[in-house]
Design an enzyme around this catalytic site. Structure first.
Site, PDB file in Angstrom:
ATOM      1  N   GLY A 258       0.863  -1.186  -0.579  1.00  0.00           N
ATOM      2  CA  GLY A 258       0.207  -0.583   0.077  1.00  0.00           C
ATOM      3  C   GLY A 258       0.949   1.483   0.204  1.00  0.00           C
ATOM      4  O   GLY A 258       0.345   1.923   0.673  1.00  0.00           O
ATOM      5  N   SER A 387      -7.226   0.820  12.542  1.00  0.00           N
ATOM      6  CA  SER A 387      -8.368   1.751  12.456  1.00  0.00           C
ATOM      7  C   SER A 387      -8.665   2.362  13.447  1.00  0.00           C
ATOM      8  O   SER A 387      -9.061   1.295  13.966  1.00  0.00           O
ATOM      9  CB  SER A 387      -9.180   1.995  11.072  1.00  0.00           C
ATOM     10  OG  SER A 387     -10.128   3.396  11.565  1.00  0.00           O
ATOM     11  N   TYR A 401     -15.697  -2.748   6.948  1.00  0.00           N
ATOM     12  CA  TYR A 401     -14.742  -2.363   7.365  1.00  0.00           C
ATOM     13  C   TYR A 401     -14.190  -1.546   8.718  1.00  0.00           C
ATOM     14  O   TYR A 401     -12.630  -2.154   9.207  1.00  0.00           O
ATOM     15  CB  TYR A 401     -14.353  -0.331   6.897  1.00  0.00           C
ATOM     16  CG  TYR A 401     -13.194   0.237   6.989  1.00  0.00           C
ATOM     17  CD1 TYR A 401     -12.146   0.353   5.848  1.00  0.00           C
ATOM     18  CD2 TYR A 401     -12.687   1.756   8.439  1.00  0.00           C
ATOM     19  CE1 TYR A 401     -10.961   1.010   6.271  1.00  0.00           C
ATOM     20  CE2 TYR A 401     -12.133   2.154   8.710  1.00  0.00           C
ATOM     21  CZ  TYR A 401     -10.301   1.395   7.642  1.00  0.00           C
ATOM     22  OH  TYR A 401      -9.206   2.611   7.553  1.00  0.00           O
ATOM     23  N   LYS A 405     -10.976  -4.444   9.839  1.00  0.00           N
ATOM     24  CA  LYS A 405      -9.404  -3.471  10.919  1.00  0.00           C
ATOM     25  C   LYS A 405      -9.620  -4.368  12.305  1.00  0.00           C
ATOM     26  O   LYS A 405      -8.421  -4.407  13.051  1.00  0.00           O
ATOM     27  CB  LYS A 405      -9.916  -2.195  10.741  1.00  0.00           C
ATOM     28  CG  LYS A 405      -9.517  -1.580  10.363  1.00  0.00           C
ATOM     29  CD  LYS A 405      -8.267  -2.162   9.163  1.00  0.00           C
ATOM     30  CE  LYS A 405      -7.993  -1.068   8.147  1.00  0.00           C
ATOM     31  NZ  LYS A 405      -6.684  -0.878   7.406  1.00  0.00           N
TER      32      LYS A 405
END
Length: 512
Positions: A258, A387, A401, A405
């Site tokens: 990433g 996150s 999401y 995470k």
């Protein structure tokens, strides 16, 4: 496709590393007395810092210290002496002076974990807990005025004044992931990071420099073994921490997944500035080439690998391709992420892509590299970018999401236990709202509401997260494993701006 970039240092290029590693001030006030203060002060001096005692006569008009480290050591189960507690008035005076100057770092070094132990004094633990709670409130109070405050939990450390019998120490070490005591050098290396320029968006966080003691590992104890001393990983087996400036990652080859934008890009450049060679992986090859050119300008080597981390087959080969390209990889930084939204009734395609990028591909790359490290006896390190959505900040539509995470963070914690015996560390950073393309996904109203609950009062910069990631990948964090650190400006403290006296209105502060 793999592109290799030259390692030759160009004339006139900087070799001193990322300036965010520099201390906010080389002078660090160490507020304590006794063996703990002596051991920590000597270790800080070895890193090029100048510890000094607090000025007992300093008043409200005195010059503000830039870096202030308070010690709160009194863990009875470690054999510590009874603590006199924090000098709250003195510490508060220093913190307010920093706030008035608009700049400063506060660090609490403590052995108080909040755990209970049979046969110990509950009132003693209550006093330590009260001081830690007071510290967190102070950190919240000054966070919006350029002062960051964090806590270091030491674990068992004879260097800091802990005393146990040989049998008691052996019993304690048996339950640690890293079977050795914490040294003053371990603690000093973390303090040096927390008083650095780059530690500006880690607010109210606790860094466990305890060898994984807080992970709650349950060791196997066959009959007849409880009285046997476990194998200890001697502190001298670890290289001494580097000074707080310079290229401490020379010789390291880091795979950054990433790396084409956002936190991954910032981290790749940060690591190269500290001397690492970097394998860059992402889908966008043009963006990777641009990052590689910047790394080459720093005099380091870079390799670019195109990889679609939403494709299980592509992700499954990334670790091997990176290893072959760089002739070995010593550390992994997984900064790839996909912000997949759900709809009423679910969205299978979005769920599949989100879990593929945020969890499954991370696991695939990590398991390949940790297996190679075990085979070749490489003391590797893994850091994943999670996150705050993994535990905090539930947002409608982000079920996939947040869950992906959270799974990443728990995988890291379990992995830390599994691979510690091989000298491998695993940690996680959970950023809050950061000035990246993903951070821009929040609409203006949601962004405004989020910032209003951040004590630091602003959005984070990718470079601030990169500094935390670099610390965890470096030898300075040799005693840190299984940690999940929030780089969120204090969001995790749970502060609500409208409920704070003196904060009736929201004012957005620009990122640095």
């Amino acid at each position: 496709m793999t592109h290799v970039h030259s390692t030759a240092t160009r004339p006139g290029t900087a070799a001193g590393g990322d300036p965010l590693r520099a201390p906010i001030s080389t002078r660090v006030v160490v507020d304590a007395s006794g063996a703990g203060a002596t051991g920590l002060s000597e270790a800080l001096s070895a890193l090029g810092l100048s510890p000094e005692a607090p000025d007992a006569g300093a008043g409200a008009g005195s010059e503000a210290p830039a870096a202030y480290c308070a010690l709160l050591l009194g863990e009875e189960a470690y054999g510590a002496e009874r603590s006199a507690g924090l000098d709250r008035e003195r510490i508060r005076t220093a913190a307010l002076a920093m706030a008035a100057a608009g700049r400063g770092r506060l660090v609490l070094v403590t052995d108080a974990t909040g755990e209970t132990h049979a046969g110990t004094d509950p009132d003693r633990y209550a006093r330590l807990a009260a001081d830690r709670a007071w510290w967190q409130h102070l950190v919240t109070e000054v966070a919006g005025r350029g002062v960051t405050g964090n806590t270091v939990v030491t674990g068992y450390s004879p260097d800091l004044g802990h005393h146990l019998s040989e049998a008691a120490e052996a019993g304690l070490l048996r339950y640690l992931v890293q079977r050795r005591p914490t040294t003053a050098a371990d603690v000093a290396a973390t303090v040096a990071f927390l008083v650095s320029e780059g530690c500006s968006y880690l607010v109210g966080e606790t860094v466990p420099v305890d060898g994984g003691a807080g992970l709650g590992q349950i060791p196997s104890l066959p009959a007849g073994t409880p009285t046997l001393a476990p194998r200890r990983s001697a502190p001298q087996d670890q290289p001494p921490p580097e000074p707080v400036t310079g290229q401490d990652l020379l010789g390291h080859k880091v795979l950054v997944a990433g790396a084409s934008s956002g936190i991954g890009r910032a981290a790749a450049l940060h690591l190269a500035g500290r001397g690492a060679d970097v394998v860059l992986a992402a889908r966008r090859t043009q963006a990777l080439e641009e990052v590689a050119a910047e790394i080459e300008a720093l005099g380091r080597q870079a390799w670019t690998l195109r990889c679609d981390l939403s494709d299980p087959e592509d992700a499954a080969t990334l670790g091997e391709r990176a290893w072959k390209a760089a002739d070995g990889v010593t550390t992994l930084l997984y900064a790839a992420g996909h912000l997949g939204f759900s709809t009423v009734g679910g969205d299978p395609a979005s769920a599949a892509r989100t879990f593929a990028v945020n969890l499954h591909s991370f696991v695939a790359v990590t398991e390949y590299l940790t297996a190679r490290w075990r085979e070749e006896k490489v003391p590797g390190a893994v850091v994943g970018v999670s996150s705050v959505s993994s535990t905090l900040s539930p947002v409608a539509g982000l079920e996939y999401y947040g869950a992906s995470k959270a799974a990443m963070a728990q995988y890291i914690r379990c992995l830390a236990v599994s691979v510690a015996r091989h000298g491998i560390r695993a940690n996680c950073v959970a950023p809050g709202i950061i000035e990246t393309p993903m951070g821009d996904a929040a609409g203006p109203e949601h962004r405004r509401g989020w910032i209003s609950r951040i004590p630091a009062g602003r959005v984070g910069d990718p470079r601030e997260v990169a500094a935390v990631l670099g610390f965890l990948l470096s030898g300075s964090a040799a005693r840190v494993t299984g940690a999940v650190l929030r780089a969120d400006g204090g969001f995790g403290l749970g502060d609500v701006a409208p409920l704070r006296p003196g904060f009736p209105e929201f004012v957005e502060v620009e990122s640095p």
